[in-house]
Design a protein around this motif. Structure first.
Motif, PDB file in Angstrom:
ATOM      1  N   LYS A  56       0.850  -1.192   0.000  1.00  0.00           N
ATOM      2  CA  LYS A  56       0.000   0.000   0.000  1.00  0.00           C
ATOM      3  C   LYS A  56       0.884   1.239   0.000  1.00  0.00           C
ATOM      4  O   LYS A  56       2.025   1.126   0.453  1.00  0.00           O
ATOM      5  N   PRO A  57       0.454   2.392  -0.427  1.00  0.00           N
ATOM      6  CA  PRO A  57      -0.729   2.604  -1.236  1.00  0.00           C
ATOM      7  C   PRO A  57      -0.487   1.975  -2.598  1.00  0.00           C
ATOM      8  O   PRO A  57       0.598   2.102  -3.153  1.00  0.00           O
ATOM      9  N   VAL A  58      -1.511   1.334  -3.128  1.00  0.00           N
ATOM     10  CA  VAL A  58      -1.292   0.559  -4.354  1.00  0.00           C
ATOM     11  C   VAL A  58      -0.688   1.426  -5.454  1.00  0.00           C
ATOM     12  O   VAL A  58       0.214   0.995  -6.172  1.00  0.00           O
ATOM     13  N   VAL A  74      -3.696  -6.314  -2.935  1.00  0.00           N
ATOM     14  CA  VAL A  74      -2.985  -5.250  -2.223  1.00  0.00           C
ATOM     15  C   VAL A  74      -2.844  -5.625  -0.747  1.00  0.00           C
ATOM     16  O   VAL A  74      -3.771  -6.170  -0.142  1.00  0.00           O
ATOM     17  N   HIS A 129      -3.257  -4.761   2.354  1.00  0.00           N
ATOM     18  CA  HIS A 129      -3.887  -3.917   3.381  1.00  0.00           C
ATOM     19  C   HIS A 129      -3.889  -4.700   4.689  1.00  0.00           C
ATOM     20  O   HIS A 129      -4.933  -5.164   5.166  1.00  0.00           O
ATOM     21  N   HIS A 147      -4.002   3.352   5.316  1.00  0.00           N
ATOM     22  CA  HIS A 147      -4.367   2.275   6.261  1.00  0.00           C
ATOM     23  C   HIS A 147      -5.654   2.621   7.012  1.00  0.00           C
ATOM     24  O   HIS A 147      -6.553   1.806   7.144  1.00  0.00           O
ATOM     25  N   ASP A 187      -8.667   2.651   4.799  1.00  0.00           N
ATOM     26  CA  ASP A 187      -9.061   1.282   4.431  1.00  0.00           C
ATOM     27  C   ASP A 187      -9.834   0.638   5.581  1.00  0.00           C
ATOM     28  O   ASP A 187     -10.879   0.017   5.372  1.00  0.00           O
ATOM     29  N   VAL A 238     -10.234  -1.513  -2.470  1.00  0.00           N
ATOM     30  CA  VAL A 238      -9.005  -0.711  -2.587  1.00  0.00           C
ATOM     31  C   VAL A 238      -9.289   0.526  -3.442  1.00  0.00           C
ATOM     32  O   VAL A 238      -8.832   1.631  -3.153  1.00  0.00           O
TER      33      VAL A 238
END
Ligand code: NAD
Length: 353
Positions: free
Chosen positions: A96-98, A121, A123, A180, A183, A327
């Motif tokens: 992350k971040p993608v 991803v 997370h 984070h 999410d 995401v």
């Protein structure tokens, strides 16, 4: 069980952490074949740690033995590395971040779909013990109906490292820690966003945000505050969450804190006034002992780890726990916070807000 042959791109802080975690807990499912980093010192370190070092990213892509790669490099490099890996027929886990924004993420999604390879991803903070408690409290009604959630991480070390200070590398705290916390929040609250107010901070004089405060209201009535700070010499609780029947406060990663709920019984006496500063108050007096009780946080164990799920997705076509559409929602929110409303297309804005 046939382990997934895995290579790690970027053997810095997080790349090496993944490898150690895999070797200690997931080696039945994930077989780390080797690593690659553009920095010679990191390659030397990897060799010292006992791993094979590839001499280029291309040599990983060309190795038909490698089934999957982890991309754990600075944020601005994710898009190209992920796309090349997918086009070479590798499954991909990406840190992350993608990407730096949704447009870049959509480019990846198009290639992922065409390639037929899995793309997930990392997370990982959906597995944080403090978040699992909050998730349980949000769902189980122990605090009544939750109407306020405050989620904060605060430090006093400024922005760490080198590339995190720079825009071109996707630095700044919204993309670093914000991703984070957003999410977690969007994973927790299944309701459209009604209103967002954001304030980025630039206290340290960096070209990227060194923290931010973001208030998000959801259609279901829940109000939230998300804050990241890097100049907090003493900090506020990690979580503060209020419901109609109680309040919980998780102070730190060690899960210190308390949870107080209203008693079922009506208290026989009303609160007595207390001296407050140079005045008197009944409103702010602590509730009588019989009016409330202190209860323990629920203990939550998530049964499937990130890599167990990755294995099941690759080998058994299971559903990923971290879904790409989730995401994408987080990236849309970050677009809005960093670049403003003008960058969100109308149709998508209607979906998010
Ligand atoms: P880092 O600077 O410690 O490590 C990055 C490594 O990538 C460095 O060793 C660098 O030499 C290498 N690198 C740079 N460009 C490369 C390329 N093109 N090919 C191969 N190697 C390259 O940074 P970090 O803290 O490990 O962060 C890496 C990624 O992990 C970031 O995206 C970051 O946001 C993420 N991260 C995630 C978590 C989490 O909890 N999920 C925690 C920390 C970092």
């Amino acid at each position: 069980m046939r382990p997934i042959n895995f290579a790690v791109v970027g053997y810095g802080g997080m790349g090496s952490y993944h490898v150690k975690k895999i070797m200690s807990k997931e080696s039945e499912r994930i077989n780390v074949i080797g690593t690659y980093d553009i920095s010679e010192s990191q390659n030397i370190l990897s060799k010292k740690d006992g791993y094979i070092v590839f001499d280029s990213f291309q040599s990983i892509l060309d190795d038909s033995n490698v089934e999957a790669v982890l991309i754990a490099t600075p944020n601005d490099t994710h898009k190209n590395l992920v796309i090349q890996a997918l086009e070479s027929g590798k499954h991909v886990v990406c840190e992350k971040p993608v990407t730096l924004n949704t447009v870049e993420f959509d480019d990846i999604l198009a290639v992922a779909e065409k390639s037929g390879k899995k793309f997930i991803v990392h997370h990982n903070r959906r597995w944080d013990p403090d978040f699992l408690i909050i998730q349980e409290l949000y769902q189980n009604n122990q605090l009544g109906d939750i109407f306020q959630i405050e989620s904060r991480v605060q430090g006093a070390n400024g922005i760490p490292g080198d590339w995190r200070h720079l825009k071109k590398h996707g630095g700044g705290m919204v993309l670093d820690w914000g991703v984070h916390l957003f999410d977690q929040l969007l994973y927790l609250i299944d309701s459209p966003i009604k209103k967002i107010t954001t304030d980025l901070s630039f206290i340290l004089g960096d070209e990227v945000d060194d923290g931010f405060s973001c208030a998000i209201q959801f259609e279901n009535g829940v109000r939230t505050v998300i804050e990241v700070g890097t100049t907090n010499y003493t900090k506020l609780p990690r979580w503060y969450i209020k419901g109609t029947k109680g309040t919980a406060k998780i102070d730190d990663w060690d899960l210190s804190g308390e949870m107080i709920v209203a008693s079922e019984l009506q208290p026989s006496t009303s609160p007595k006034p207390i001296q407050a500063g140079v005045g008197l108050t009944k409103t702010m007096a602590p509730p009588s002992e019989e009016a409330t009780s202190k209860i323990e946080f629920p203990i939550i164990n998530k049964d499937i780890s990130f890599y167990q799920n990755f294995y099941d997705v690759v080998r058994n076509q299971s559903e990923p726990i971290v879904k790409n559409e989730e995401v994408r929602k987080v990236m849309k929110l970050i677009d809005f916070i960093l670049f403003g409303e003008k960058n969100i297309k109308e149709a998508e804005a209607a979906y998010l807000f």
